[in-house]
Motif scaffolding. Structure first.
Motif, PDB file in Angstrom:
ATOM      1  N   TYR A 197      -7.935   0.363   4.186  1.00  0.00           N
ATOM      2  CA  TYR A 197      -9.015   1.275   3.811  1.00  0.00           C
ATOM      3  C   TYR A 197      -8.541   2.719   3.658  1.00  0.00           C
TER       4      TYR A 197
ATOM      5  N   GLN B  13     -10.387  -0.700  -5.578  1.00  0.00           N
ATOM      6  CA  GLN B  13     -11.128  -0.562  -4.337  1.00  0.00           C
ATOM      7  C   GLN B  13     -10.981  -1.817  -3.495  1.00  0.00           C
TER       8      GLN B  13
ATOM      9  N   ILE C 218       0.851  -1.192   0.000  1.00  0.00           N
ATOM     10  CA  ILE C 218       0.000   0.000   0.000  1.00  0.00           C
ATOM     11  C   ILE C 218       0.888   1.244   0.000  1.00  0.00           C
TER      12      ILE C 218
ATOM     13  N   SER D  23       0.329   7.163  -9.113  1.00  0.00           N
ATOM     14  CA  SER D  23       0.742   6.528  -7.863  1.00  0.00           C
ATOM     15  C   SER D  23       2.177   6.009  -7.950  1.00  0.00           C
TER      16      SER D  23
ATOM     17  N   LYS E 273       1.021   5.198   1.356  1.00  0.00           N
ATOM     18  CA  LYS E 273       0.432   6.154   2.294  1.00  0.00           C
ATOM     19  C   LYS E 273       1.438   7.262   2.543  1.00  0.00           C
TER      20      LYS E 273
ATOM     21  N   ASP F 223      -3.556   5.533   0.356  1.00  0.00           N
ATOM     22  CA  ASP F 223      -3.728   6.386  -0.824  1.00  0.00           C
ATOM     23  C   ASP F 223      -3.927   5.547  -2.077  1.00  0.00           C
ATOM     24  N   SER F 224      -3.215   4.427  -2.148  1.00  0.00           N
ATOM     25  CA  SER F 224      -3.365   3.489  -3.256  1.00  0.00           C
ATOM     26  C   SER F 224      -2.788   2.151  -2.810  1.00  0.00           C
TER      27      SER F 224
ATOM     28  N   TYR G 195     -10.204   3.873  -3.843  1.00  0.00           N
ATOM     29  CA  TYR G 195      -9.042   4.754  -3.691  1.00  0.00           C
ATOM     30  C   TYR G 195      -9.199   5.986  -4.571  1.00  0.00           C
ATOM     31  N   GLN G 196      -8.915   7.144  -3.973  1.00  0.00           N
ATOM     32  CA  GLN G 196      -9.122   8.405  -4.673  1.00  0.00           C
ATOM     33  C   GLN G 196      -7.942   8.783  -5.559  1.00  0.00           C
ATOM     34  N   GLU G 197      -6.747   8.315  -5.220  1.00  0.00           N
ATOM     35  CA  GLU G 197      -5.584   8.669  -6.028  1.00  0.00           C
ATOM     36  C   GLU G 197      -5.645   7.953  -7.383  1.00  0.00           C
TER      37      GLU G 197
ATOM     38  N   TRP H 159      -4.458   5.908 -10.330  1.00  0.00           N
ATOM     39  CA  TRP H 159      -3.413   4.882 -10.381  1.00  0.00           C
ATOM     40  C   TRP H 159      -2.207   5.355 -11.173  1.00  0.00           C
TER      41      TRP H 159
END
Length: 296
Positions: free
Chosen positions: A241, A260, A196, A273, A198, A244-245, A266-268, A270
């Protein structure tokens, strides 16, 4: 999907034979108890010709997996790698997934095998989970406890656990399952490792309760090369949850982004990222479009 036709050859106990004519021992422990070991490799069509990515590491792992569960291993890995290239050539494959499988002999007792047979098959296979961003769910099926099973080895019977988790996810309308370990922390997907992102850092679960994949280590090496910090820590569902991705990785799946997890999207984007940067670098690496020795 059809994995072979009447002309497909496999490597079986020292000879190339037609897959359609390969005999199965009906009393093999592998058949009755799942007492077998396998691995998975990928060959890529590079400008240097077909090249198997990290073949030596995969066959070293195959041997170690056999040793972990007391299956005899009497083969030379260097020779097996050569046979893989020969298998690709005789089946006219330039890109392929390669599956070595060590099978155990006749034994209906629950004792370690004294016999072992080796098969290697190869077939054309795109990325295991496709190329679109994934919809993933937290599974009710947990990873085995490492104190009761060799979770760092690729043992055939263990993958019933993965089949149950994946089937559950698909029946719920998702693409893949994310599994927790026996302590309730996030472990991995059914057959892939998870990372992940963050706050511009990359996080991944520590090796103790997961399968420590070769692609996972390659991702860590790429991150080091690109100056992305990687932190190994136990991850909670809440960590997943609120990331960021996120992405999954494995030999079969390669590197694939997650759209998801459960109802959390995820709002970022891809493409923006860190995972997407790693994905692009990984592709260049396996295709030998950059200095291969720098990263591996």
């Amino acid at each position: 999907m059809k994995y072979y036709d009447k002309n497909t050859l496999i490597y079986l106990d020292g000879a190339f034979v037609k897959a359609s004519e390969a005999a199965l021992n009906p009393f093999a422990q592998s058949l009755h108890y799942g007492y077998a070991v396998f691995d998975g490799l990928r060959a890529y069509n590079t400008h240097n010709g077909p090249r198997i990515f990290k073949a030596d590491k995969h066959f070293d792992r195959l041997k170690k997996s056999c040793e972990a569960v007391n299956i005899p291993y009497r083969w030379s890995n260097r020779e097996l790698i050569d046979k893989c290239y020969e298998l690709l050539a005789i089946n006219n494959l330039r890109e392929a997934y390669i599956r070595p499988l060590v099978l155990t002999g006749s034994n209906m007792h629950l004792t370690s095998s004294t016999e072992a047979n080796l098969m290697i098959a190869a077939w054309e296979w795109g990325p295991y989970l496709g190329q679109n961003l994934l919809r993933v769910c937290i599974s009710d099926i947990k990873r085995p406890n490492p104190k009761s099973f060799k979770t760092d080895s690729k043992i055939s019977g263990q993958y019933v656990n993965s089949i149950l988790a994946t089937t559950e996810a698909i029946n719920r309308g998702f693409d893949e399952a994310l599994m927790l370990d026996h302590e309730g922390f996030v472990a991995q997907a059914s057959s892939e490792n998870i990372f992940i992102e963050k706050d511009f850092k990359i996080y991944t679960p520590p090796a103790k309760n997961i399968f420590p994949g070769i692609t996972r280590q390659t991702v860590k090496n790429i991150c080091k090369k690109l100056n992305f910090e990687v932190v190994e820590k136990q991850l909670t569902v809440e960590d997943i949850y609120t990331a960021d991705s996120a992405f999954l990785c494995g030999t079969a799946a390669e590197i694939i982004g997650i759209k998801q997890v459960d109802d959390v999207i995820y709002q970022e984007e891809w493409e923006h990222s860190i995972g997407a940067s790693i994905q692009r670098r990984y592709k260049n690496l396996v295709l030998e479009n950059e200095n291969y020795e720098v990263i591996i």
